[in-house]
Enzyme design. Sequence first.
Site: not given
Length: 573
Positions: A64, A126-127, A176, A485
């Site tokens: 992602e 869940f999630q 959903k 750096m």
Amino acid sequence: MKVDASHEMEVKQNLITGADLLIKTLIEAEVDTVFGYPGGAVLPIYDALYRNETPFEHILSRHEQGSIHAAEGYARVTGKPGVVIATSGPGATNLITGITDAMMDSLPLVIFTGQVAKNVIGTDAFQEADVMGITTPITKYNYQVSEIGDLPRIVNEAFHIATTGRPGPVVIDIPKNISANITLDDYEDDFYLPGYQPTINPNPLQIIKLADALSKAKKPLLLVGAGTLFADATEELKQFAESFQLPVTTTLLGLGSFPGSNELSLGMAGMHGTYAANMAIYECDLLLNIGARFDDRLTGNIEHFAPNAVVAHIDIDPAEIGKNIQTHIPVVADAKKALAALLNAKLEMQEQEEWMEQLQQNKRDFPLWYQRNESPISPQWLIEQIYNISRGEAVVTTDVGQHQMWAAQFYTFDKPNNWVTSGGLGTMGFGFPAAVGAQLGRPDDLVIALVGDGGFQMTLQELSVVKARNLPVKVIIVNNEALGMVRQWQESFYEERYSESLFSDNPDFVKLAESYGVRGVKVDQEADVRKTLEEIFAYDGPVVADFRVVRLTSVLPMIAPGKGIHEMVGVKK
């Protein structure tokens, strides 16, 4: 009672899922590219993508973070909003770095995150993740859809908010059940946002004040940021600077807003800016900021920033004016509109021959410099060769760090929207996926992902994408086997205690590229650089080129933390 069969059939034909409604709205919004990664909470959306013929292309990233940075790169080079889809929970949270990056650098994104069904929100399903709570501080606006019929209006509002005023990311969280449930294909998509009315046109009285201050100035200076690019005001800026012979310096993100090779250009200002640019800020008597944020990497110690100047600031975001630097003449407006107003103002400048000669003398006496090395390669010299062989016409993306600063210093940008870098957040792993998005947005242009060996390893899985679509992105690794750096700061401020900043176990990047089916090359001799660059730039496909550079080279000049903009170290004398 008799049922009208034709009416029943008509109703069925007009039924549509929330996901289908979303796809239809994206088509109507003229979206041409979507970046995403599927998962449970967005399965209805991906099923709708499968079932519907769409004029836009879906780009399947391999993480992602790759999706969101690619969308940023796409938005940066096209000016169109980048569109992202990710699932709930970890899918959404994997976007957080990119959303924050886009917010700080004012990039227009519209992000769709899946969410668990409405009836289980708040139960630690869940999630499940609190996307609204997480993204509120890092978005221009965010929504959670509660009714299917609201979806088209919300999507249209999101695109409007993301792309107007000061651009930024907007998140739409879709449970959903909203995307899966069925509704009638009959909805309202109009919107009215009375509380959101960005000021576009400048106040005429403020333009008069600014014109009067400019006419009295003996040492004027323009400081230009990315806001000029977002406003499509580069032609107006060039005309304004050349008409009144105004010297120009840019921020890191403002590179390309004014031609770097123009005689009036002093180069980039700030921590690793040029001596000429920084001293001009320190000595000017009028500083006109056009679309820049006055961030700390630009200003250094604010007590010494433009201490003798009347400060004017043109910005479409009123929150930025006076936030860090006291502003005497605020102009809340779109940069294009403000510059057009200034060009039409009665403005007669003072004689500035002495000031201009002083600035040009600083450019001649204190140029950017480096020590040439043949093996390994001098990184600054490598950037110069990339510039020369690409004729300065490539789209260049970077991660953050030494290679980013060398690119800003030694690749001269004469055209707008060819420079794609992470400025405010300084995100490692940004450069390569941003190049993927830039190449998709500008398919006919040479796109170079200039990355460090550290940052590239954070998002290199997107090699699958460039291979699958034969995107001719040229990945150039400035490989100093270090977090460059970090190492430089440890050398300068931590008595050379190189704690976890040196890499002794990098992979073989050539074999790594080849394992993805991508061409890989390695160069460690200066004599082979130009020929290799010419070959890979001409090659019709993706390339990963591992250039071995001097390990302990530092980015100079530099303003140390706490020092003023005039207190640079590493200036060539």
